[in-house]
Design a protein around this motif. Structure first.
Motif: not given
Length: 293
Positions: A66-72
């Motif tokens: 989820r953090n990777s997607l938010v970052f993206l």
């Protein structure tokens, strides 16, 4: 090729190094993903899809995902949009010192990510220059914990990442802007178009094919932020800034009992996501070329 065989001798070191440190780990991780293997034993125990089943139920993995997607979702539009605005300004001949500003904006790109992370831990520290400026200007009452707060850490990393890689996206946009003929702008001015209408009806439509390519390239880059996250926050506090890359590293090498098989399963899933973006990038580039043809 038969006449110039000796040329390939010069390529041999690169081919060997690439095979040992890129191709072999890539292929091996797929096999390790099906093993119960801590990394100490010579061989692991084949357990099939058990690692993937555990991974599917692992809240920390999904938190990192989820953090990777938010970052993206936040970093890529911010980087692409800000770089476009700067490129439009720096592409104008009337802009003073535009060559100097281009160079200054590109300098962070050639700086090692780990070094950038270490420097920004000092800059964003409670007693660092950013907090000093915020407190002195009365914008905040007390120093902001940019890297030590679970609500701020991920967004702080996003800000540093955008700053570091903004220059390369700026170069992409400058190259795209220079493909637009000046005659179109001259015709627009004759028709009474102002700066906004020039952008709306001339610049933006011709930049749309480039937007697809640049956005997809930046999306792939946004999934590779291991060095910045590790040096800035280490994935903390309380896993609030832990992205998938850091999760894989922590599981494989940072845990008390390493789980290389389990970490490889996470790496496979992350690799599939990156592969999907790469395929989308290839399709986007092909569609952009058709649109420009």
């Amino acid at each position: 090729m038969r006449d110039d065989w000796w040329i390939y001798l010069f390529l041999l070191p690169t081919v060997v190094g690439y095979g040992l440190y890129t191709v072999y780990p890539l292929v091996a991780s797929w096999w390790y993903a099906f093993l119960d293997w801590p990394g100490f034993a010579d061989v692991g125990t084949f357990i099939g899809f058990a690692n993937f089943e555990l991974l599917w139920a692992d809240d920390l993995f999904w938190n990192s995902f989820r953090n990777s997607l938010v970052f993206l979702a936040i970093a890529v539009p911010l980087r692409v949009g800000l770089a476009l605005l700067l490129a439009i300004v720096l592409n104008r001949r009337s802009t003073p010192f535009r060559g100097l500003f281009r160079t200054l904006l590109f300098l962070p790109v050639v700086t090692t990510g780990a070094i950038v992370g270490v420097v920004f831990t000092l800059i964003l520290d409670a007693g660092g220059p950013v907090n000093l400026a915020l407190v002195k200007s009365a914008l905040v009452d007390s120093p902001v914990d940019f890297l030590g707060s679970s609500g701020m850490s991920l967004y702080s990393v996003i800000g540093v990442w955008v700053w570091k890689w903004l220059g390369i996206t700026l170069i992409y946009w400058l190259a795209a802007l220079q493909t637009i003929p000046n005659e179109l702008y001259e015709a627009a001015r004759i028709d009474g178009a102002g700066n906004w209408k020039e952008f709306r009806y001339v610049t933006l439509p011709l930049l749309l094919p480039f937007l697809v390519v640049i956005t997809l390239i930046d999306m792939v880059g946004a999934l590779n932020v291991f060095d910045l996250v590790m040096t800035l926050t280490g994935g903390g506090p309380a896993f609030s800034s832990e992205v998938v890359e850091v999760y894989i590293y922590r599981t494989a090498f940072g845990a008390t009992v390493p789980q290389l098989g389990y970490a490889s399963a996470a790496a496979v899933l992350f690799g599939l996501l990156t592969m999907a973006l790469a395929i989308a990038q290839a399709l986007g580039i092909r569609a952009a070329r058709r649109a420009m043809a």
